[in-house]
Design an enzyme around this catalytic site. Structure first.
Site, PDB file in Angstrom:
ATOM      1  N   GLY A  46       0.862  -1.181   0.000  1.00 43.54           N
ATOM      2  CA  GLY A  46       0.000   0.000   0.000  1.00 43.54           C
ATOM      3  C   GLY A  46       0.892   1.222   0.000  1.00 43.54           C
ATOM      4  CD  GLU A  47       2.487   5.817  -0.391  1.00 41.06           C
ATOM      5  OE1 GLU A  47       2.275   5.286  -1.498  1.00 41.06           O
ATOM      6  OE2 GLU A  47       3.579   6.312  -0.070  1.00 41.06           O
ATOM      7  CB  SER A  48       5.299   2.609   3.846  1.00 39.61           C
ATOM      8  OG  SER A  48       6.022   3.577   3.134  1.00 39.61           O
ATOM      9  CB  CYS A  78       5.230  -3.855  -1.392  1.00 41.69           C
ATOM     10  SG  CYS A  78       5.806  -2.581  -2.511  1.00 41.69           S
ATOM     11  CB  ILE A 134       3.490  -2.069  -7.587  1.00 47.01           C
ATOM     12  CG1 ILE A 134       2.941  -3.212  -8.452  1.00 47.01           C
ATOM     13  CG2 ILE A 134       2.715  -0.774  -7.845  1.00 47.01           C
ATOM     14  CD1 ILE A 134       1.539  -3.655  -8.070  1.00 47.01           C
ATOM     15  NE  ARG A 135       4.976   5.109  -6.262  1.00 48.38           N
ATOM     16  CZ  ARG A 135       4.492   5.532  -5.095  1.00 48.38           C
ATOM     17  NH1 ARG A 135       3.357   5.086  -4.629  1.00 48.38           N
ATOM     18  NH2 ARG A 135       5.138   6.434  -4.396  1.00 48.38           N
ATOM     19  CG  HIS A 171       2.633  -6.411  -4.540  1.00 49.32           C
ATOM     20  ND1 HIS A 171       1.971  -5.939  -3.435  1.00 49.32           N
ATOM     21  CD2 HIS A 171       3.391  -5.387  -4.997  1.00 49.32           C
ATOM     22  CE1 HIS A 171       2.297  -4.679  -3.229  1.00 49.32           C
ATOM     23  NE2 HIS A 171       3.161  -4.316  -4.161  1.00 49.32           N
ATOM     24  CD  GLU A 173       0.142  -8.898  -2.316  1.00 48.94           C
ATOM     25  OE1 GLU A 173       1.101  -9.683  -2.212  1.00 48.94           O
ATOM     26  OE2 GLU A 173       0.272  -7.666  -2.332  1.00 48.94           O
TER      27      GLU A 173
HETATM   28  N1  GLN Z   1       5.920   2.944  -2.722  1.00 49.15           N
HETATM   29  C1  GLN Z   1       5.138   2.514  -1.602  1.00 49.15           C
HETATM   30  C2  GLN Z   1       5.697   3.070  -0.296  1.00 49.15           C
HETATM   31  O1  GLN Z   1       6.745   3.621  -0.282  1.00 49.15           O
HETATM   32  C3  GLN Z   1       5.050   0.998  -1.549  1.00 49.15           C
HETATM   33  C4  GLN Z   1       4.332   0.488  -2.750  1.00 49.15           C
HETATM   34  C5  GLN Z   1       3.632  -0.815  -2.566  1.00 49.15           C
HETATM   35  O2  GLN Z   1       3.368  -1.263  -1.452  1.00 49.15           O
HETATM   36  N2  GLN Z   1       3.281  -1.416  -3.678  1.00 49.15           N
HETATM   37  O3  GLN Z   1       5.099   2.924   0.706  1.00 49.15           O
END
Ligand code: GLN
Length: 204
Positions: A46-48, A78, A134-135, A171, A173
């Site tokens: 997600g977004e940390s 991630c 992903i990122r 990921h 999942e």
């Molecule tokens: N770029 C996100 C972060 O820094 C992580 C991306 C992801 O969980 N797919 O939190």
């Protein structure tokens, strides 16, 4: 056996689906008391920074640390891996500091911030695992007690284990392949041996 998935933000629904596919009881976790009685917990992607803030607001940091200390399984994917790290190169978020790794967020840059790569994983059979990044964060330091389970062709670690903790910068999942979820269940239920010494989260 019951596995929780932190469900405050990110792709928790996909983890729940993968866990159910391998036949284990899976529960969304939003409140501290929902961590009691779990055999393991997944912190999803997600977004940390958001994840970190929400974990603080809902009082989830301490119960997650306790679960880890009590020797239950913990797997971060991630953003979840960023949260598990001992240190990160950015000031935000504040990681939990549970796994002895150093992490840099968004380390693959904007051009190739998402990519896919087949990974060799010795920990299970059945050929390469399709890694979806992903990122993704980069792992820039791996402690002596941490076992690397998979790396990119350039040698950068992307899946690691320390005691009953598992971390992956990609990921699993988001694929139909449930081998990493199965591996996590095996780790959480002590069915696999930890190749490293002193890696027990219980010693933290
Ligand atoms: N770029 C996100 C972060 O820094 C992580 C991306 C992801 O969980 N797919 O939190």
């Amino acid at each position: 056996m019951k596995i929780g998935v932190l469900a405050v933000q990110g792709d928790f629904a996909e983890h729940i689906a993968s866990l159910r596919k391998v036949g284990v009881e899976a529960q969304e976790v939003r409140l501290p008391h929902q961590i009691e009685g779990l055999d393991g917990l997944i912190i999803p992607g997600g977004e940390s920074t958001t994840l970190s803030r929400l974990m603080s607001i809902y009082g989830l940091r301490e119960p997650v640390e306790r679960l880890c200390r009590e020797g239950k399984g913990l797997w971060g994917t991630c953003a979840g891996m960023i949260m598990m790290a001992r240190e990160i190169t950015e000031e935000d978020p504040e990681p939990l500091g549970l796994m002895d790794i150093g992490v840099q967020r968004n380390s693959f840059g904007r051009q190739i911030d998402s990519f896919e790569q087949d990974l060799e994983v010795d920990a299970f059979d059945g050929g390469p695992f399709h890694g979806i990044f992903i990122r993704a964060p980069g792992v820039i330091r791996v402690g002596a007690g941490v076992e690397v389970l998979a790396s990119l062709p350039d040698g950068q670690p992307v899946a690691m284990r320390q005691g009953k903790m598992l971390a992956s910068s990609f990921h699993p999942e988001l694929t139909k392949d449930t081998r990493f979820h199965q591996l996590f269940l095996d780790i959480a239920s002590d069915l696999t041996s930890d190749l490293t010494s002193g890696g027990s989260a219980a010693s933290l």
